[in-house]
Enzyme design. Sequence first.
Site, mmCIF file in Angstrom:
data_model
loop_
_atom_site.group_PDB
_atom_site.id
_atom_site.type_symbol
_atom_site.label_atom_id
_atom_site.label_comp_id
_atom_site.label_asym_id
_atom_site.label_seq_id
_atom_site.Cartn_x
_atom_site.Cartn_y
_atom_site.Cartn_z
ATOM 1 N N ASP A 128 0.717 -1.084 -0.155
ATOM 2 C CA ASP A 128 -0.060 0.058 -0.017
ATOM 3 C C ASP A 128 0.935 1.180 -0.087
ATOM 4 O O ASP A 128 2.153 1.189 -0.033
ATOM 5 C CB ASP A 128 -0.897 0.042 1.211
ATOM 6 C CG ASP A 128 -2.185 0.546 0.828
ATOM 7 O OD1 ASP A 128 -2.492 1.872 0.527
ATOM 8 O OD2 ASP A 128 -3.444 -0.286 1.080
ATOM 9 N N HIS A 191 -2.792 2.985 -4.602
ATOM 10 C CA HIS A 191 -2.210 2.561 -3.299
ATOM 11 C C HIS A 191 -0.746 2.251 -3.715
ATOM 12 O O HIS A 191 -0.523 1.019 -2.993
ATOM 13 C CB HIS A 191 -3.291 1.337 -2.778
ATOM 14 C CG HIS A 191 -4.492 2.191 -2.073
ATOM 15 N ND1 HIS A 191 -4.385 3.001 -0.998
ATOM 16 C CD2 HIS A 191 -5.695 2.142 -2.608
ATOM 17 C CE1 HIS A 191 -5.598 3.082 -0.712
ATOM 18 N NE2 HIS A 191 -6.534 2.795 -1.599
ATOM 19 N N GLU A 255 -9.653 2.655 -5.434
ATOM 20 C CA GLU A 255 -9.243 3.922 -5.083
ATOM 21 C C GLU A 255 -8.087 4.530 -5.951
ATOM 22 O O GLU A 255 -7.107 5.309 -5.356
ATOM 23 C CB GLU A 255 -9.072 4.278 -3.621
ATOM 24 C CG GLU A 255 -10.275 3.935 -2.968
ATOM 25 C CD GLU A 255 -10.252 3.841 -1.217
ATOM 26 O OE1 GLU A 255 -10.997 4.589 -0.657
ATOM 27 O OE2 GLU A 255 -8.886 3.546 -0.730
ATOM 28 N N TRP A 384 -8.716 -2.534 8.084
ATOM 29 C CA TRP A 384 -7.615 -1.720 7.813
ATOM 30 C C TRP A 384 -6.982 -1.068 9.007
ATOM 31 O O TRP A 384 -7.871 -0.922 9.874
ATOM 32 C CB TRP A 384 -8.411 -0.788 6.772
ATOM 33 C CG TRP A 384 -9.095 -1.220 5.589
ATOM 34 C CD1 TRP A 384 -10.448 -1.296 5.581
ATOM 35 C CD2 TRP A 384 -8.429 -1.594 4.154
ATOM 36 N NE1 TRP A 384 -10.785 -1.988 4.333
ATOM 37 C CE2 TRP A 384 -9.472 -2.167 3.591
ATOM 38 C CE3 TRP A 384 -7.200 -1.633 4.092
ATOM 39 C CZ2 TRP A 384 -9.301 -2.712 2.056
ATOM 40 C CZ3 TRP A 384 -6.807 -2.136 2.426
ATOM 41 C CH2 TRP A 384 -7.831 -2.699 1.867
HETATM 42 C C1 ACM Z 1 -10.892 -0.081 0.205
HETATM 43 O O1 ACM Z 1 -11.598 0.028 1.181
HETATM 44 N N1 ACM Z 1 -10.006 0.654 -0.089
HETATM 45 C C2 ACM Z 1 -11.221 -1.249 -0.597
#
Ligand code: ACM
Length: 480
Positions: A128, A191, A255, A384
């Site tokens: 990321d 990312h 994203e 996350w």
């Molecule tokens: C995500 O939450 N960006 C997959």
Amino acid sequence: MALAIIPQVNHSIVNEGKLFPYHANNIIYTYNNSLEEEGYKIITSKEGIVVEYAKERGKFYGQKTLEQLFLIYPHEIPEMTIHDYPQYPHRGFMIDSCRHFFSISEIKKQIEIMALVKMNVFHWHLSDDQGWRIEIKKYPKLTTQGSLRKQTRGDGKEVSGYYTQEQIKEIIEFCQERYIDVIPEIDMPGHFTAACSCYPELLCTKEKIDVAEHFGILPNIACVGRDFTYQFCCDVLDEVCDLFPSRYVHIGGDEALKLNWLTCPDCQAKMKSENLKTPEELETAFLNEIAKHIAKKGKKAICWNDGMSCETIDSKIIMQYWKDDKQHTSLAKSLVEKGYQTIISPFKHYYLDYNYGITPLKKTYNYQFPFHSQHILGVEAPIWTEYISSILRLEYLAYPRLFAVAEKGWSNRDDYDSFLARLDVFKNKLDSLGINYAPLSEVNPFFLKRWFLKLSFYFNAVDKNIINSFRLLHKYKNRK
Ligand code: ACM
Ligand code: ZN
């Protein structure tokens, strides 16, 4: 007599009879090839306990149900027959090891819990903006430089760490012993800051940048107009495919803020030569090419649903549905109707990084799918870790909500009260494993506490960099 608490099972429980004393080590296992791959039968009677199974993984799940039954009935067990198999083949937990790093032993502990509730997919988010966490022999800078972040949001504290290929094999083996598939994720083309910080030619601007020290949607995405990017991504994925036995590789796709592509001569030239009208079509062409490359290695690509916005996206790519607003849901529904396989991970219900004020346990448990199809492979809960810097906090947020997702994946039952009763039974087991789960008194906060928790989350998360992400997204969406 009805069972006081029914264990986490899906299908029929019949012949509930009288209670009788049992010996937990007096169990007969027998082969029954009429059973499902992950299915089993448990027959309890005064003569003893019999577990039937067709495949070793079915036997394993039979053992897991017995573990639950022994917790519920520590001395005497009722006479009964259970025939059980899962509702969905994909029952996953995703851990983001990039924003914060977790050791091999910390990861193993979470895998132990997954097995307890019959989950079978560990999705490992390994790259990321804020850190690259997997050793890639062909590109050593990814870990010597890309795994190191000098600080986070100005705190002056370094965050580093990566998994060697040997350590990854250790986790894969640990998972295999528990019938858990490990799906690696290498997130692209967005990312991608950590990779670009090591190899600036991956960026449209070729500028020298650092591993990201703040969060949000960043514009440092891969330049997909340049051959080197394809070479790099394919080389990385070749090593990943060789390392992980899973049939699946997650290639991200989420994203990706495509602002730089609008002015990059290489990206623009690629669009022209391939007659691609929009940056979304360019992104689709890139993801299709990557999916095609890993297909040559016998692997299927998984992609987050916001990366699958064009009709030309390869129908073999599996969609992970997280963006659940009206527009994305209707797009996801139409893809599913066309036969795209799907994993359900709605962020408002299944993202475990949100606190219990934003996502109470009951909200997670009661989630109903927005569409139904035989193409739904199952469910997955991601965690996350932008705002989770310790394993204790991760565990507090993950448990017990992960169990609600596990139940949806395994069982067709919708019985919150029974679920709560079973959680209580698990308490001693979780204590013995040293898990820092949230107590039931904190998982469904009352109205005022919910608001307090919501506000504290957003006050902590929203800073000038997040606001800048929104500004850039707005600029991209409203471009002329
Ligand atoms: C995500 O939450 N960006 C997959
Ligand atoms: Zn470019």
